[in-house]
Motif scaffolding. Structure first.
Motif, PDB file in Angstrom:
ATOM      1  N   TYR A   1       0.082  -1.918  -6.216  1.00  0.00           N
ATOM      2  CA  TYR A   1      -0.425  -2.702  -7.330  1.00  0.00           C
ATOM      3  C   TYR A   1      -1.199  -1.865  -8.353  1.00  0.00           C
ATOM      4  O   TYR A   1      -1.653  -2.410  -9.362  1.00  0.00           O
ATOM      5  CB  TYR A   1      -1.346  -3.807  -6.804  1.00  0.00           C
ATOM      6  CG  TYR A   1      -0.766  -4.588  -5.662  1.00  0.00           C
ATOM      7  CD1 TYR A   1       0.418  -5.309  -5.813  1.00  0.00           C
ATOM      8  CD2 TYR A   1      -1.378  -4.585  -4.408  1.00  0.00           C
ATOM      9  CE1 TYR A   1       0.960  -6.021  -4.752  1.00  0.00           C
ATOM     10  CE2 TYR A   1      -0.839  -5.296  -3.351  1.00  0.00           C
ATOM     11  CZ  TYR A   1       0.327  -6.014  -3.522  1.00  0.00           C
ATOM     12  OH  TYR A   1       0.872  -6.705  -2.471  1.00  0.00           O
ATOM     13  N   LEU A   2      -1.330  -0.583  -8.099  1.00  0.00           N
ATOM     14  CA  LEU A   2      -2.146   0.250  -8.978  1.00  0.00           C
ATOM     15  C   LEU A   2      -1.341   0.673 -10.200  1.00  0.00           C
ATOM     16  O   LEU A   2      -0.245   1.209 -10.081  1.00  0.00           O
ATOM     17  CB  LEU A   2      -2.621   1.487  -8.209  1.00  0.00           C
ATOM     18  CG  LEU A   2      -3.607   2.403  -8.929  1.00  0.00           C
ATOM     19  CD1 LEU A   2      -4.880   1.663  -9.302  1.00  0.00           C
ATOM     20  CD2 LEU A   2      -3.933   3.605  -8.040  1.00  0.00           C
ATOM     21  N   ASP A   3      -1.912   0.454 -11.377  1.00  0.00           N
ATOM     22  CA  ASP A   3      -1.226   0.830 -12.606  1.00  0.00           C
ATOM     23  C   ASP A   3      -2.017   1.893 -13.356  1.00  0.00           C
ATOM     24  O   ASP A   3      -3.191   2.151 -13.071  1.00  0.00           O
ATOM     25  CB  ASP A   3      -0.975  -0.387 -13.501  1.00  0.00           C
ATOM     26  CG  ASP A   3      -2.250  -1.138 -13.836  1.00  0.00           C
ATOM     27  OD1 ASP A   3      -3.227  -0.505 -14.283  1.00  0.00           O
ATOM     28  OD2 ASP A   3      -2.282  -2.368 -13.653  1.00  0.00           O
ATOM     29  N   ARG A   4      -1.351   2.495 -14.314  1.00  0.00           N
ATOM     30  CA  ARG A   4      -1.951   3.610 -15.044  1.00  0.00           C
ATOM     31  C   ARG A   4      -3.197   3.193 -15.816  1.00  0.00           C
ATOM     32  O   ARG A   4      -4.183   3.938 -15.887  1.00  0.00           O
ATOM     33  CB  ARG A   4      -0.919   4.217 -15.991  1.00  0.00           C
ATOM     34  CG  ARG A   4      -1.375   5.491 -16.663  1.00  0.00           C
ATOM     35  CD  ARG A   4      -0.268   6.119 -17.455  1.00  0.00           C
ATOM     36  NE  ARG A   4      -0.650   7.426 -17.977  1.00  0.00           N
ATOM     37  CZ  ARG A   4       0.175   8.236 -18.624  1.00  0.00           C
ATOM     38  NH1 ARG A   4       1.440   7.880 -18.826  1.00  0.00           N
ATOM     39  NH2 ARG A   4      -0.260   9.399 -19.069  1.00  0.00           N
ATOM     40  N   SER A   5      -3.185   2.009 -16.372  1.00  0.00           N
ATOM     41  CA  SER A   5      -4.323   1.574 -17.180  1.00  0.00           C
ATOM     42  C   SER A   5      -5.588   1.438 -16.343  1.00  0.00           C
ATOM     43  O   SER A   5      -6.693   1.769 -16.806  1.00  0.00           O
ATOM     44  CB  SER A   5      -4.004   0.247 -17.885  1.00  0.00           C
ATOM     45  OG  SER A   5      -3.759  -0.783 -16.948  1.00  0.00           O
TER      46      SER A   5
END
Length: 266
Positions: free
Chosen positions: A198-202
């Motif tokens: 679930y980890l995104d760049r933002s």
């Protein structure tokens, strides 16, 4: 702003001591991680029925030992009699559930950096954090690289901050909630530990601008690991430290250090 100092642990940590190289949360796993060239490990610490800190993930014994029942109701002498290795492979028959003291001594002797997850049984957040934080502070006293304490329990992190303020802390989450930064601030966390699914760049960028380190679990695909490092994570926790570490090492040598790499070796 970026984190005020480099990530203190190895950038690739073996999940639950040795990942899939050995039975989880055992001394054999620590040896396997070191043999694979991994510079650090992650493991779980819970209290036994005697109130002792031991390495185990589940609240019950059935999955990773030949015992039954709840860890929190099993006294030390009975816990020590269990086999914690045969379930994984007959080669590990006789492996025991280690104490935190044993694991700390082995990690220090092997030069392994440690992400210690405080893993309270239901209703034992305060007590577990008190015992584990105090003992970790004692066991790693005078050691150049102390462990980072992480937990899903915000109460446990608050207690750890009171009793072992010198040990860095990480807030564990699955999917980062909208108020993850406020939660990190409230418990004094220096790092956000998030599920890689679930980890995104933002989120990574926002965390690093806020001065936090970012660790992510459980990443077993080398390509995904490289992408996450390029996005700026500081640490990958993996079941495949042999494969991921080797791939990331090659990536580092061919492209230079991706954003987020610390100074420790893989």
């Amino acid at each position: 702003m970026t984190p005020p100092r480099s990530w203190p642990l190895a950038p690739v940590l073996a999940h639950r001591c040795g990942g899939l190289l050995a039975p989880e949360n055992t001394l054999a796993g620590l040896a396997a991680a070191a043999e694979a060239g991994c510079g650090g490990v992650e493991f779980d610490v819970m209290l036994s029925g005697s109130g002792s800190p031991v390495l185990i993930h589940d609240e019950t014994l059935g999955r990773t030992t030949d015992g039954h029942g709840r860890v929190a109701l099993t006294r030390d002498e009975n816990l020590r009699a269990l086999d914690a290795g045969r379930w994984f492979d007959a080669r590990f028959a006789g492996e025991r559930v280690p104490t935190l003291d044993e694991a700390a001594a082995r990690c220090i002797s092997l030069g392994l950096s440690v992400n210690l997850e405080i893993k309270p049984a239901t209703g034992q957040d305060d007590e577990t954090a008190r015992v584990v934080a105090r003992r970790a502070g004692e066991l790693w006293a005078g050691v150049a690289l102390p462990p980072l304490l992480s937990s899903f329990s915000e109460l446990a992190l608050e207690v750890a901050a009171q009793l072992a303020a010198h040990l860095p802390r990480g807030l564990l989450v699955e999917r980062a909630p909208p108020d993850w930064l406020q939660r990190c601030r409230r418990v004094g966390a220096a790092a956000l530990h998030a599920d890689a699914r679930y980890l995104d760049r933002s989120t990574i960028i926002e965390a690093r601008k806020a001065g936090l380190w970012v660790a992510t679990y459980t990443v077993n695909d080398p390509g995904r690991a490289q992408t996450l490092f390029d996005w700026g994570v500081d640490c990958i926790i993996t079941d495949r430290p042999d494969v991921v570490r080797a791939s990331v090492t090659r990536h580092r040598s061919s492209t230079g250090y991706p954003a987020g790499f610390g100074v420790q070796s893989c």
